[in-house]
Scaffold this active site. Structure first.
Site, short mmCIF file in Angstrom:
data_model
loop_
_atom_site.label_atom_id
_atom_site.label_comp_id
_atom_site.label_asym_id
_atom_site.label_seq_id
_atom_site.Cartn_x
_atom_site.Cartn_y
_atom_site.Cartn_z
N ASP A 1 0.88 -1.15 0.00
CA ASP A 1 0.00 0.00 0.00
C ASP A 1 0.93 1.22 0.00
O ASP A 1 2.10 1.10 0.35
CB ASP A 1 -0.82 -0.05 1.29
CG ASP A 1 -1.74 1.14 1.43
OD1 ASP A 1 -2.41 1.47 0.44
OD2 ASP A 1 -1.78 1.73 2.51
N ASP B 1 -1.24 -0.62 6.02
CA ASP B 1 -1.46 -0.10 7.37
C ASP B 1 -2.89 -0.32 7.83
O ASP B 1 -3.26 0.08 8.92
CB ASP B 1 -1.10 1.39 7.44
CG ASP B 1 -1.94 2.22 6.48
OD1 ASP B 1 -2.77 1.64 5.76
OD2 ASP B 1 -1.78 3.45 6.47
N ASP C 1 -7.32 -0.83 3.55
CA ASP C 1 -6.79 -2.01 2.86
C ASP C 1 -6.96 -3.30 3.66
O ASP C 1 -6.37 -4.32 3.34
CB ASP C 1 -5.34 -1.80 2.43
CG ASP C 1 -4.45 -1.36 3.56
OD1 ASP C 1 -4.78 -1.67 4.71
OD2 ASP C 1 -3.41 -0.73 3.29
P1 ADP Z 1 -3.68 4.60 -0.20
O1 ADP Z 1 -4.05 3.48 -1.07
O2 ADP Z 1 -2.60 5.43 -0.78
O3 ADP Z 1 -3.38 4.18 1.20
P2 ADP Z 1 -6.43 5.35 0.46
O4 ADP Z 1 -7.08 4.20 -0.18
O5 ADP Z 1 -6.37 5.39 1.93
O6 ADP Z 1 -4.95 5.59 -0.14
O7 ADP Z 1 -7.13 6.68 -0.04
C1 ADP Z 1 -7.25 6.93 -1.41
C2 ADP Z 1 -7.57 8.34 -1.70
O8 ADP Z 1 -8.86 8.67 -1.21
C3 ADP Z 1 -6.64 9.34 -1.08
O9 ADP Z 1 -5.51 9.58 -1.84
C4 ADP Z 1 -7.54 10.58 -0.97
O10 ADP Z 1 -7.57 11.23 -2.22
C5 ADP Z 1 -8.90 10.00 -0.72
N1 ADP Z 1 -9.23 9.96 0.70
C6 ADP Z 1 -9.43 8.86 1.47
N2 ADP Z 1 -9.75 9.18 2.73
C7 ADP Z 1 -9.71 10.54 2.79
C8 ADP Z 1 -9.94 11.50 3.82
N3 ADP Z 1 -10.25 11.14 5.08
N4 ADP Z 1 -9.83 12.80 3.49
C9 ADP Z 1 -9.51 13.17 2.25
N5 ADP Z 1 -9.29 12.33 1.24
C10 ADP Z 1 -9.40 11.03 1.48
MG MG Z 2 -3.74 3.27 3.05
#
Ligand code: ADP
Ligand code: MG
Length: 617
Positions: A319, A512, A516
């Site tokens: 991730d 983390d 995921d």
């Molecule tokens: P990653 O796969 O990099 O861990 P996430 O799946 O957690 O990313 O989140 C994907 C995207 O969704 C982020 O890059 C952001 O654009 C958006 N996002 C998710 N949660 C939030 C939040 N609490 N506030 C703002 N944007 C969010």
């Molecule tokens: Mg993440």
């Protein structure tokens, strides 16, 4: 040495001395046959009494075929055919082997117990202005505890007062102390080194890091590696097969040549040789040691089966946020379309006030004011997109382009590189905030080390924008990057990668747990970050990296491979030597002396080899 071990050692010495004395006496004095028998029976019972007793007891309980039975049968048989010294020698040596085994198991227990030393005995809790020492179990969430220098942190919490550095070595294997200051988190199990700390507890003892770790390690041996299961099954069939084989060896040739005592002796030799002790003990001991070695470098492996799987890691999927990157974003630009910059940030931070996503945390940090809870309500987190919340009575959306599309707002792209967080109220675009994350200092090294270790494919999955994903992927030298994924898309990607891997290859997912968790459980081995990671992720994962360093992964794989190699060496060595001596036995070239000597020799070497698995680099 335990009391029991001391007693066994005493019996070994006593019986050994008696045995040698009898042989010496009999070399000079001639004694009638029954007298010889009586003499040899003394050391025989001294050293073998408990084995005869165990064999008998097991037969009564219906568990006939074990090592005690093999040894009892072989030595009683030897006495019946008049080979008294053989009977004593076999028992004596068998006990030497057993003694050695219990010593090795005790030693590896002790090394795990050293890890168990992280259990705190008490907590100093502040109640009504007075500090009292209580059991950590009795401290509630939200109470204040005092941790003096030199004491272990009993419960997870947040520092209210005091500056200090913490030794985290017992949890992470990291020698460098970590500094803490008011507002910082402390996790239980660390040792407070320099200053007095007042800490507000954020968890109960049972939910604290230290209790979780102890639980994991204590239960880790319950999940057996395939190799261990094989050995258990093997022993179950093997021993009866050996007894039947021995019976056949005693009877069939004798029917032709009538040399009964010769063939019975060969059959008894065969029994002694075939005792499976070395295998039965050394393979689980290797895995036990391997799990211990992993925990000493700060990697918790929840079972031997996962250790075995780690050794075969072929595809590693990461991730991005919080795993390869620090998960701490800096605000690099604020582009409001209405409002002022400060107002836009405030709106976003308020809407994010309940989210545990790294982006939310960073926006709150950038805002850096206390949030008045009464201004925020109706919070909904939309995985992989963002959040929606009522702020000052209007619905605010904070998230990525997908979220903007969902609520039907016309958003504007940003020319700046970074993760763009769009902000909107019902039907109206307010602007965006650009934030950027840093890759972890050891992330590039981690990927290189994995490639050197022969991992075929390194992949990054992220919900972040493609431009950001590609940039990180290039910087770290990852083989594949898939960006713009929702949690469900991540599962799809992992499914595809699972199909692509070679048979027997293992896919690990490192994350983390924020957005995921489903992939963590879908992959062959789910690996979670212990510090940043959510509790659910640590629960769902098979392996936990205590200090969130991706570079620990290559080390963990190296330890796993070494453990499996040691277990394999033991299997091949023990079975190989057994096979050769059994063959010699069948051809009449081996006697009982050689048989027991080989068995104990193989056990000792295999056990010594297994203890290598405990070492860390
Ligand atoms: P990653 O796969 O990099 O861990 P996430 O799946 O957690 O990313 O989140 C994907 C995207 O969704 C982020 O890059 C952001 O654009 C958006 N996002 C998710 N949660 C939030 C939040 N609490 N506030 C703002 N944007 C969010
Ligand atoms: Mg993440």
């Amino acid at each position: 040495m335990s009391k029991k071990q001391k007693k066994t050692l005493g019996r070994i010495v006593a019986a050994g001395v008696l045995f040698v004395a009898i042989i010496a006496v009999l070399a000079f004095v001639s004694v009638p046959g029954w007298g010889e028998l009586a003499l040899y029976l003394v050391p025989y019972f001294v050293i073998g009494g408990d084995i005869l007793w165990k064999a008998l007891r097991n037969i009564v309980h219906g568990q006939v075929f074990d090592e005690n039975f093999l040894m009892a049968l072989a030595t009683v048989g030897a006495i019946v055919i008049g080979e008294y010294p053989e009977a004593v020698f076999v028992m004596l040596f068998y006990q030497v082997g057993e003694f050695f085994q219990s010593w090795a198991v005790g030693k590896s227990r002790a090394s795990i117990a050293a890890l168990m030393d992280i259990r705190p005995d008490s907590a100093n809790v502040e109640r009504d202005g007075e500090v009292t020492e209580v059991d950590p179990d009795e401290v509630a969430v939200g109470e204040t505890i005092v941790i003096r220098p030199g004491e272990r942190v009993p419960i997870d919490g947040v520092v209210l007062e005091g500056n200090s550095s913490l030794n985290t070595a017992a949890l992470t294997g990291e020698a460098l102390p970590r500094d803490v200051e008011p507002g910082g988190d402390v996790i239980s199990g660390c040792v407070n080194l320099t200053g007095l700390l007042r800490v507000r507890t954020t968890k109960e003892f049972g939910e604290s890091t230290v209790a979780k770790i102890l639980d994991l390690v204590e239960n880790s041996t319950a999940k057996k590696a395939r190799k261990e299961q094989f050995i258990t099954r093997f022993a179950k069939w093997y021993t009866p097969a050996v007894v039947i084989g021995a019976a056949a060896l005693a009877v069939i040739p004798s029917l032709f040549d009538g040399a009964w005592s010769k063939w019975v002796y060969q059959a008894l030799t065969f029994l002694v040789i075939s005792c499976p002790c070395a295998l039965v003990i050394s393979v689980p001991l290797s895995f036990f040691g391997g799990i211990g070695a992993e925990s000493r470098i700060g990697v918790l492996v929840k079972g031997s089966n996962y250790l075995e799987a780690l050794a075969k890691a072929e595809t590693i999927v990461f991730d991005k946020t919080g795993t390869l990157t620090r998960g701490v974003f800096n605000v690099t630009a604020i582009h409001p379309e209405k409002y002022t910059e400060a107002q836009l940030l405030e709106t976003a931070a308020l809407a994010e006030s309940w989210s545990s996503h790294p982006i939310a945390r960073s926006l709150r940090d950038a805002y850096n004011h206390d949030v008045d809870d009464s201004r925020v309500g109706n919070v909904a987190e939309i995985a992989g997109r963002g959040v929606k919340a009522d702020v000052d009575g209007v619905t605010v959306y904070v998230g990525n382009e997908k979220l903007m599309a969902d609520c039907g707002v016309d958003w504007h792209p940003c020319h700046k590189v970074g993760t763009t967080v769009h902000v909107a109220v019902e039907g109206e675009y307010l602007g965006h905030i650009v934030i950027s994350d840093e890759v972890k200092p050891d992330a590039a090294e981690a990927i290189r080390a994995l490639k050197t270790a022969g991992v075929k494919r390194t992949v990054m999955l992220t919900g972040d924008a493609p431009a950001v994903g590609e940039a990180v992927g290039k910087e770290l030298g990852l083989d594949e990057v898939h960006a713009g994924l929702l949690p469900a898309d991540k599962v799809d990607q992992v499914e595809k990668l699972l199909e692509k891997k070679s048979p027997g290859g293992i896919l690990c997912f490192v994350g983390d747990g924020i957005n995921d968790a489903p992939v963590l459980s879908r992959s062959d081995v789910g690996i979670a970050m212990g510090e940043l990671g959510s509790d659910a992720a640590i629960e769902a994962a098979d392996v936990v990296l205590m200090d969130d360093k991706p570079s620990k992964l290559a080390q963990a794989i190296a330890v796993a491979r070494r453990t499996v190699a040691i277990a394999n060496q033991n299997i091949v060595f023990a079975l190989g030597v057994k096979a050769i001596i059994l063959l010699m036995g069948v051809m009449g070239r081996a006697n009982m002396w050689l048989g027991v000597f080989a068995d104990v020799g193989v056990s000792v070497i295999a056990i010594l080899n297994a203890t290598r698995a405990m070492k860390t680099y």
